[in-house]
Design an enzyme around this catalytic site. Structure first.
Site, short mmCIF file in Angstrom:
data_model
loop_
_atom_site.label_atom_id
_atom_site.label_comp_id
_atom_site.label_asym_id
_atom_site.label_seq_id
_atom_site.Cartn_x
_atom_site.Cartn_y
_atom_site.Cartn_z
N ASP A 97 1.09 -0.98 -0.14
CA ASP A 97 0.23 0.22 0.47
C ASP A 97 0.50 1.50 -0.09
O ASP A 97 1.76 1.27 0.40
CB ASP A 97 -1.21 0.07 0.88
CG ASP A 97 -1.58 1.04 1.47
OD1 ASP A 97 -1.84 1.52 0.25
OD2 ASP A 97 -1.25 1.72 2.77
N GLY B 299 -5.03 3.33 -2.84
CA GLY B 299 -6.18 4.43 -3.19
C GLY B 299 -5.79 5.82 -3.82
O GLY B 299 -7.08 6.64 -4.18
N LYS C 271 -9.14 -2.96 -4.43
CA LYS C 271 -7.51 -3.73 -3.98
C LYS C 271 -7.65 -5.18 -3.37
O LYS C 271 -6.74 -5.99 -4.26
CB LYS C 271 -7.50 -3.60 -2.63
CG LYS C 271 -6.50 -1.64 -2.54
CD LYS C 271 -6.03 -1.21 -1.13
CE LYS C 271 -5.59 0.11 -1.20
NZ LYS C 271 -4.67 0.41 -0.65
N ASP D 174 -1.23 -0.71 6.12
CA ASP D 174 -1.06 -0.24 7.13
C ASP D 174 -3.06 -0.07 7.83
O ASP D 174 -3.27 0.76 8.74
CB ASP D 174 -0.62 0.72 7.51
CG ASP D 174 -1.36 1.87 6.86
OD1 ASP D 174 -2.05 2.20 5.49
OD2 ASP D 174 -1.07 3.43 7.27
N ASP E 40 -7.30 -1.17 3.61
CA ASP E 40 -6.43 -2.86 3.17
C ASP E 40 -6.97 -3.25 4.05
O ASP E 40 -6.39 -4.50 3.50
CB ASP E 40 -4.91 -2.23 3.28
CG ASP E 40 -4.22 -0.55 3.31
OD1 ASP E 40 -4.37 -0.61 2.19
OD2 ASP E 40 -3.55 0.25 4.20
#
Length: 699
Positions: A387, A536, A563, A582, A586
């Site tokens: 991410d 994102g 995702k 994190d 996610d």
């Protein structure tokens, strides 16, 4: 959200690390953010895990105490050590003690056997359950008149060792998590409904579609809906991963659980409860986790085959001897011997010791392992997905550069003036400017007549000067030309400092890349992994990070469900995918990836959903994870070979292959070989410790 929880996490980790799980670190700053301190949720799962550890420990010690008289009374032990203890009913005492140990010590394995067979996944518990039941059943029969030897001492020692192994292993691996609980807690529980224009506090369940709700500055948005009046900026990073707050005004949609910025808004309720966006995220996580929990770790897969071998060879032995015309009693004894011997004592410790050592050494390196299967599989990772916000980058807005464009002021004065104004502002960008000023030891000066220019910036008097800190939008509206060098990098947000309506300087800010990300990406690529980024955030920001770090690819502008889809696509292309993230956005992807890794400074939800947690939030630790997963797997295989090697020789002998030459395995010899294989396994596991500890951090 992230910057605040980052510090609270750091201290939470240091205190909780020793507890063996990360169950409950909600520090003050987090409970304030959640609007109300959730102190009541004690994690059922983790607490349950702790109870099980205590239970196994107690069963182990009690069983061990009962084992001593069983050994003393066992005819085999007596003949090996050459003493005799015989009194009337000795064998009934032996039987009595064995009943206790079989039902009390063996209980977890008997229930485990039942559950594994029920879920059609026979594994370790099935193997142990079958072995102890055969030993118990056959020995009981011999006590009450059947001819043959008893296996009570085998039964007792097998149960002891298996209890010990399970206890060691459970202590080393963190308890199962309640990430869904965490997600549910993100949802606000109350809202202010407008009734005849007045706000009335109601609980969320009382809201209906088309109600109007008032959301004040700084509050969580209680529902999915659209704004009917007011404008504000909303921190949606938890859902979208977009690092900048998003400006919203009338007619635009808002998502429940995101955090309102500096304006009051009225929201028209659209989706509540199960329909709400966060609930859909919760469902995605739930589904992914249940699919993933079907995979078994190595010990279970091997135990499955051993169980099959035991049953096949066992019944084969019985049938063969009966066919050869031997008495049933003789055939039965051979069958019982085979089935008891197939369950290797050493197997009970082969894996738990390796797991305990690798998880302990990993924890010293800052890797907390919550899911053993994923850890064992980390050696197979072929593609690493990161991410962006908060993982490869710091996750907050920091000043990347600042400069004066007016001779009267030097660069430092520009920062000083900006900081003086920003110290009165609540804006997320203000925090970045103040942090930079602090790093440069600049004290903000007092200002007079401070004003916020809605959505455009701020202004105040500093001494005799009228100063404004404004967005590019303000320059645009007032036909002021921004200085050349301040534009150009799409990943940056630039603010301008005006003195008496003239541009005097600018400050550029961006979400900065973590210094250790460069080496982490390079390490992984050198180990032959592909490194991708899913974010994102918008494409421009994503591209600049991707090029800077020389990634193999990136996907931008993704919502949590997208995702998850991307991870599935990569998996369908045959990649073994690890995901590092994190945030709440996610969580579904972390649960779906073959190995989910959470950054310690991130949200609790991510940490609870992941298989492995990086305590130091250092992406470089992942290279070590792959190495240690590899070594651990090799040691496990070696230990299996040792643990079962003895059985490979013992099983045919127990079945009576060499019976005609007068060789049937002497139970005494069996016992000695068995202890030897257990000791070898234990020593071999210790060698892993040396190897893992001496591995340098970077490769």
């Amino acid at each position: 959200m992230q910057t605040q929880s980052a510090q609270s996490h750091q201290h939470a980790h240091s205190t909780h690390q020793h507890e063996g799980h990360l169950g409950h670190h909600h520090s003050a700053s987090q409970s304030d953010e959640h609007g109300h301190g959730h102190n009541h949720h004690h994690h059922d799962h983790t607490a349950h895990h702790k109870m099980m550890i205590v239970d196994f420990r107690k069963r182990f010690w009690i069983s061990l105490i009962i084992t001593l008289p069983i050994l003393v009374l066992s005819p085999l032990v007596q003949s090996v050590l050459g003493y005799k203890v015989d009194f009337i009913g000795a064998n009934y005492v032996l039987f009595g003690l064995s009943v206790v140990i079989y039902f009390y010590g063996g209980w977890p394995f008997l229930t485990g056997l039942f559950n594994e067979v029920k879920s059609k996944q026979p594994g370790m518990m099935t193997l142990i359950g079958v072995a102890i039941s055969v030993a118990f059943g056959y020995s009981s029969a011999t006590t009450f008149g059947l001819q043959g030897k008893t296996f009570f001492w085998e039964l007792a020692t097998l149960i002891d060792i298996m209890l010990l192994g399970h206890w060691i292993e459970m202590k080393s691996v963190l308890g199962a998590s309640s990430s869904l609980q965490k997600l549910v807690e993100m949802m606000p529980t109350e809202a202010y409904r407008l009734e005849n224009g007045k706000p009335v506090q109601v609980s969320i369940d009382q809201l209906n579609a088309n109600d109007l709700v008032l959301v004040r500055p700084g509050e969580k948005i209680p529902v999915d809906g659209s704004i009917t009046e007011g404008e504000t900026s909303i921190n949606e990073s938890m859902v979208t991963g977009e690092s900048k707050p998003v400006k919203k005004s009338t007619g635009e949609k808002v998502i429940g659980g995101t955090i309102n910025g500096n304006g009051s808004i009225t929201v028209l309720v659209q989706q509540i409860g199960e329909e709400a966006y966060l609930h859909k995220v919760i469902d995605m996580v739930r589904q992914a986790q249940s699919e993933k929990s079907k995979t078994q770790h190595l010990a279970n897969r091997i135990a499955f085959w051993l169980t099959l071998i035991a049953l096949t060879v066992g019944f084969g032995t019985l049938a063969s001897w009966l066919a050869l015309g031997k008495p049933f009693v003789f055939a039965l004894e051979r069958m019982a011997s085979v089935m008891v011997i197939t369950c290797p004592h050493a197997l009970g410790l082969a894996v738990p010791l390796v797991v305990a050592i690798s998880t302990a050494v990993s924890a010293q390196r800052g890797l907390l392992i919550r899911n053993r299967t994923a850890f064992e599989n980390s050696r197979k990772i072929s593609l690493m997905v990161f991410d962006k916000t908060g993982t490869l980058t710091q996750g907050d807005f920091g000043v990347t550069r600042y400069a004066s464009v007016d001779e009267q002021f030097n660069d430092r004065q520009i920062l000083e003036m900006a900081a003086s104004l920003e110290s009165h502002s609540e804006h997320p960008l203000a925090l970045g400017v103040l942090q930079k000023a602090k790093d440069e030891n600049i004290e903000p000066e007092p200002v007079q007549d401070f004003q916020a220019l809605t959505g455009k910036g701020i202004s105040a008097n500093l001494g005799s000067l009228r100063i404004k800190v404004v967005s590019p939008g303000y320059l645009n509206e007032n036909d002021i030309k921004p200085p050349e060098e301040s534009t150009g990098n799409s990943a940056e947000t630039v603010i301008y400092l005006l003195v008496d309506e003239q541009v005097a300087g600018y400050i550029a800010m961006a979400d900065r890349i973590r210094p250790e990300s460069y080496e982490a990406v390079k390490n992984l690529q050198e180990q032959g992994l592909k490194v991708y980024m899913l974010t994102g955030d918008n494409d421009a920001v994503a591209r600049s990070v991707s090029e800077e770090l020389e990634l193999d690819g990136y996907y931008a502008g993704l919502l949590p469900d997208q995702k998850l889809q991307k991870i599935k696509e990569l998996q369908n292309q045959g990649e073994f995918v690890a995901m590092t993230g994190d945030g709440i956005n996610d969580a579904p992807a972390l649960a779906t990836a073959d190995v989910g890794i959470a950054i310690g400074s991130g949200t609790d939800v991510a940490a609870e959903t992941a298989d492995i947690i990086l305590v130091n939030s250092n992406p470089k630790d992942i290279a070590y994870l792959v190495f240690s997963g590899n070594e651990t797997y090799r040691k496990m295989i070696q230990n299996f070979v040792w643990a079962t090697g003895y059985n490979v020789i013992a099983i045919p002998l127990a079945a009576g292959i060499l019976y005609s030459s007068g060789i049937v395995i002497n139970p005494a010899l069996g016992a000695v070989l068995m202890s030897l294989s257990t000791i070898i396994v234990a020593i071999n596991a210790q060698l892993l410790k040396l190897k893992l500890q001496n591995q340098p951090t970077s490769f």
